[in-house]
Design an enzyme around this catalytic site. Structure first.
Site, short mmCIF file in Angstrom:
data_model
loop_
_atom_site.label_atom_id
_atom_site.label_comp_id
_atom_site.label_asym_id
_atom_site.label_seq_id
_atom_site.Cartn_x
_atom_site.Cartn_y
_atom_site.Cartn_z
N ARG A 1 -41.60 83.08 133.19
CA ARG A 1 -40.23 83.65 132.92
C ARG A 1 -39.29 84.05 134.07
O ARG A 1 -37.96 84.36 134.17
CB ARG A 1 -40.45 84.97 132.08
CG ARG A 1 -41.28 84.89 130.81
CD ARG A 1 -40.51 84.18 129.60
NE ARG A 1 -41.32 83.86 128.51
CZ ARG A 1 -41.59 84.81 127.58
NH1 ARG A 1 -40.96 85.98 127.67
NH2 ARG A 1 -42.30 84.34 126.63
N CYS B 1 -44.32 97.06 127.63
CA CYS B 1 -43.42 96.17 126.97
C CYS B 1 -42.26 96.79 126.01
O CYS B 1 -41.11 96.56 126.13
CB CYS B 1 -43.98 94.92 126.20
SG CYS B 1 -45.35 94.13 127.01
N GLU C 1 -38.86 96.51 127.56
CA GLU C 1 -39.16 96.60 129.13
C GLU C 1 -38.29 95.15 129.86
O GLU C 1 -38.10 95.37 130.97
CB GLU C 1 -40.75 96.64 129.31
CG GLU C 1 -40.95 96.45 130.73
CD GLU C 1 -42.50 96.60 130.95
OE1 GLU C 1 -42.94 97.49 131.48
OE2 GLU C 1 -43.30 95.61 130.50
N ASP C 2 -38.38 94.15 129.13
CA ASP C 2 -37.98 92.84 129.75
C ASP C 2 -36.47 92.77 130.10
O ASP C 2 -36.15 91.96 130.80
CB ASP C 2 -38.53 91.58 128.85
CG ASP C 2 -40.10 91.47 128.84
OD1 ASP C 2 -40.54 91.77 129.75
OD2 ASP C 2 -40.68 91.34 127.78
N HIS D 1 -46.82 87.78 132.08
CA HIS D 1 -46.18 88.96 132.79
C HIS D 1 -47.03 89.38 133.71
O HIS D 1 -48.16 89.59 133.40
CB HIS D 1 -45.37 89.83 131.88
CG HIS D 1 -44.29 89.42 131.23
ND1 HIS D 1 -44.08 89.74 130.03
CD2 HIS D 1 -42.98 88.90 131.45
CE1 HIS D 1 -42.81 89.33 129.66
NE2 HIS D 1 -42.26 88.64 130.47
C1 CIR Z 1 -42.45 87.50 124.74
O1 CIR Z 1 -42.90 86.48 124.61
O2 CIR Z 1 -41.42 87.49 125.50
C2 CIR Z 1 -42.92 88.61 123.62
N1 CIR Z 1 -43.36 88.02 122.58
C3 CIR Z 1 -43.77 89.58 124.39
C4 CIR Z 1 -42.99 90.28 125.41
C5 CIR Z 1 -44.17 91.20 126.30
N2 CIR Z 1 -43.36 91.88 127.39
C6 CIR Z 1 -43.86 92.14 128.40
O3 CIR Z 1 -45.15 91.74 128.81
N3 CIR Z 1 -43.27 93.22 129.36
#
Ligand code: CIR
Length: 256
Positions: free
Chosen positions: A134, A251, A66-67, A164
């Protein structure tokens, strides 16, 4: 309605993923794979076609697709992830995006702008963007400019506590929003019908609406009941191993 979903298999290196919750322990990779299988099954039950990408060992957090992008009705926007160890994940997503979108429908967030897709919440044609550790001001500026170019809109939401935006607030369509912690009283969301997530179940603020069903993490009975009481069919999926890396249901996929 969503037609497609993209997921990426977790890598063995996921045990080295970023976490703010080391006290939960490291994820169990075998269990994480099983939970990923179940997640894919849950999505298929919602009537979407699931594209499953291969694991990327060099990126421990790469299952959190998702990121890496935000996909709208009008265009796909490749993000520029704000964590150094994750930044290269966006370019790894590009070939998959190109299978669905022509080049003139693909946009890019560029350095010095940073943006994680987990900070973007879609409500119809409006996109709320969390300003977080981020996602920076320049990333949000670029993102909103791209949206406006395509006839969409966006607005910034300041985050104080969570990783997030969608860690704490998620839209489940029909005017209903799951809100936890710092988002319960936020003026930005005053107009929605709010389902308030109790503090002890805050992880379950991250649920996903997929074609009139809501996928809810298992183990959060109060949230599950509230969503059922709001009239939704619920599908439960266990994401305990992803929670250890601050990751939730949203995510793990791109839905469009
Ligand atoms: C991070 O810290 O980027 C990953 N361990 C977790 C990402 C979670 N993603 C999201 O909330 N979209």
């Amino acid at each position: 309605m969503f037609k497609n979903v993209i997921v990426r298999r977790p890598a063995k290196s996921m045990v080295e993923g970023i976490t703010s919750n080391p006290q939960l322990g490291r994820p169990n990779y075998e269990l994480a794979l099983k939970q990923h299988d179940d997640y894919i099954e849950a999505l298929k039950k919602c009537g979407v076609a699931v594209t499953v990408l291969e694991a990327l060992e060099e990126y421990p957090d790469s299952c959190f697709v998702e990121d890496t992008a935000v996909i709208t009705r009008k265009c796909a926007i490749l993000s520029n992830p704000g964590a150094a160890s994750r930044n290269g994940e966006a370019k790894e997503m590009l070939p998959a995006i190109k299978k669905f979108f022509p080049d003139d429908m693909i946009e890019y967030i560029k350095t010095p702008g940073t943006l994680d897709g987990g900070d973007v919440m879609m409500v119809g044609d409006h996109f709320y963007v969390g300003r977080s550790a981020r996602t920076n001001a320049e990333g949000i500026r670029q993102f909103i400019a791209i949206l406006e170019k395509h006839g969409l809109s966006g607005s910034e939401v300041k985050l104080e506590l969570v990783l997030h935006l969608k860690t704490g607030v998620n839209y489940i369509e029909n005017g209903n929003m799951l809100v936890s912690g710092e988002f319960v009283e936020k003026a930005d969301f005053a107009k929605y019908s709010k389902i308030v997530i109790p503090e002890e179940e805050s992880y379950a603020a991250n649920c996903i609406w997929v074609n009139d069903r809501v996928i809810v993490p298992s183990g959060y009975p109060t949230v599950e009941k509230k969503i059922r009481d709001a009239g939704y069919e619920v599908i439960l999926t266990d994401t305990s191993e992803y929670r250890k890396l601050d990751g939730g249901l949203s995510c793990l996929s791109l839905r469009f």
